[in-house]
Design a protein around this motif. Structure first.
Motif: not given
Length: 327
Positions: A129-148
């Motif tokens: 429910g919190k605001e999370f500033l993610g990385q760009r779509v398709g980049g490794m940081p965002q994909m790993v973030g979603e995986f975790v």
């Protein structure tokens, strides 16, 4: 007679100097960003490991996976240091001269979860429910973030207020000025935020996601075929730097690479490098194994970003790394 002999010696010296200079091979290297995560690369540059191999490496920071790959594919760079997922994207476009991964530099994700507030007993459920500033779509940081996040039963697109609209270079400032409660940051930015009281490091995405070929040196297939010896020399210098980083403590490494981070205090550099060393982020050799490659594809697939089942044997060339490691 003495004057003639002296003159001949000078001419001989100049000839040898000129010959040595002519033997030096220039390599244009593009890095996706400037990061402490790439410490072994800067060690190779500062310790003269490339020069000892007869290479003149010119480093440029190209800021982003797309621009880095454009530089590589267009001939603006001979070698690129970038996330290996970019080579899969190029391969999926049926490129005739695709990018081949030949030497791994980092083997975990390099980002940390930073929160505006302190969480002494943080659990991943605290993010819901919190605001999370993610990385760009398709980049490794965002994909790993979603995986975790999914590993902890959190759907980033439904359980969080996820923002992926901010460019990579502007993420730190956006977090500072915005209402975001969580952000995914690399070092040394994460530690600087913590030191200044603007955030708190509460988790490591690298520790949570396991080994993955996060940042890899790659080049076009044609360049590798035509410049095998130079690629080997480049990899040999990187391998020396990897061993050097493994054998030295964080403070020694920080002093060597400090010129690349002039705006960052030495104590922050040291603590950041120690954090990366302690979680095994720096690969200790350039060999990219198949298990890591498959983990990469799993992460991309779960993020919905795997465009094609990219074969390890097509996109990874281990011959150079093996040759160098077996010397």
């Amino acid at each position: 007679m003495k004057k003639i002999t002296k003159g001949l010696l000078i001419l001989g010296f100049l000839f040898l100097l000129s010959a040595c200079q002519e033997q030096s091979v220039k390599i244009n290297l593009a890095e996706v960003t400037r990061s402490l995560f790439y410490a072994p690369q800067y060690v190779a540059l500062e310790q003269g490991f490339f020069e000892e191999e007869g290479l003149e490496v010119e480093l440029q920071t190209t800021w982003g996976g797309d621009t880095t790959m454009t530089a590589l594919l267009s001939g603006g760079a001979d070698i690129a240091l970038v996330g290996s997922e970019t080579s899969i994207y190029v391969y999926a476009q049926d490129s005739r001269d695709y990018a081949v991964n030949f030497a791994q530099l980092t083997q975990t994700d390099g980002t940390f979860l930073v929160a505006k507030e302190e969480y002494p007993k943080f659990t991943w459920d605290d993010m819901k429910g919190k605001e999370f500033l993610g990385q760009r779509v398709g980049g490794m940081p965002q994909m790993v973030g979603e995986f975790v996040l999914k590993k902890h039963d959190i759907d980033p697109h439904t359980d969080l207020i996820l923002d992926q609209s901010v460019d990579f270079a502007n993420i730190p400032s956006a977090f500072q000025s915005g209402n975001y409660e969580f952000v995914q940051l690399f070092e040394p930015t994460a530690s600087v935020f913590e030191q200044e009281g603007q955030g708190h490091i509460i988790a490591s995405f690298g520790e949570e996601s396991g080994k993955v070929p996060y940042t890899v040196f790659m080049t076009k297939e044609s360049y590798l075929e035509d410049n095998q010896e130079n690629v080997e020399k480049f990899t040999r210098a990187i391998y020396r730097a990897q061993k050097w980083v493994a054998e030295n403590d964080a403070s020694t490494i920080a002093e060597v690479i400090a010129p690349y981070f002039e705006d960052t205090d030495l104590d922050i550099l040291t603590s950041s490098i120690e954090r990366y060393k302690s979680q095994g982020s720096f690969a200790e050799d350039p060999f990219l194994d198949e298990e890591e490659w498959e983990n990469l594809k799993t992460i991309m697939d779960e993020a919905g970003e795997l465009p094609i089942d990219a074969p390890y044997d097509d996109l990874v060339d281990t011959n150079v790394a093996e040759e160098v490691m077996n010397e």
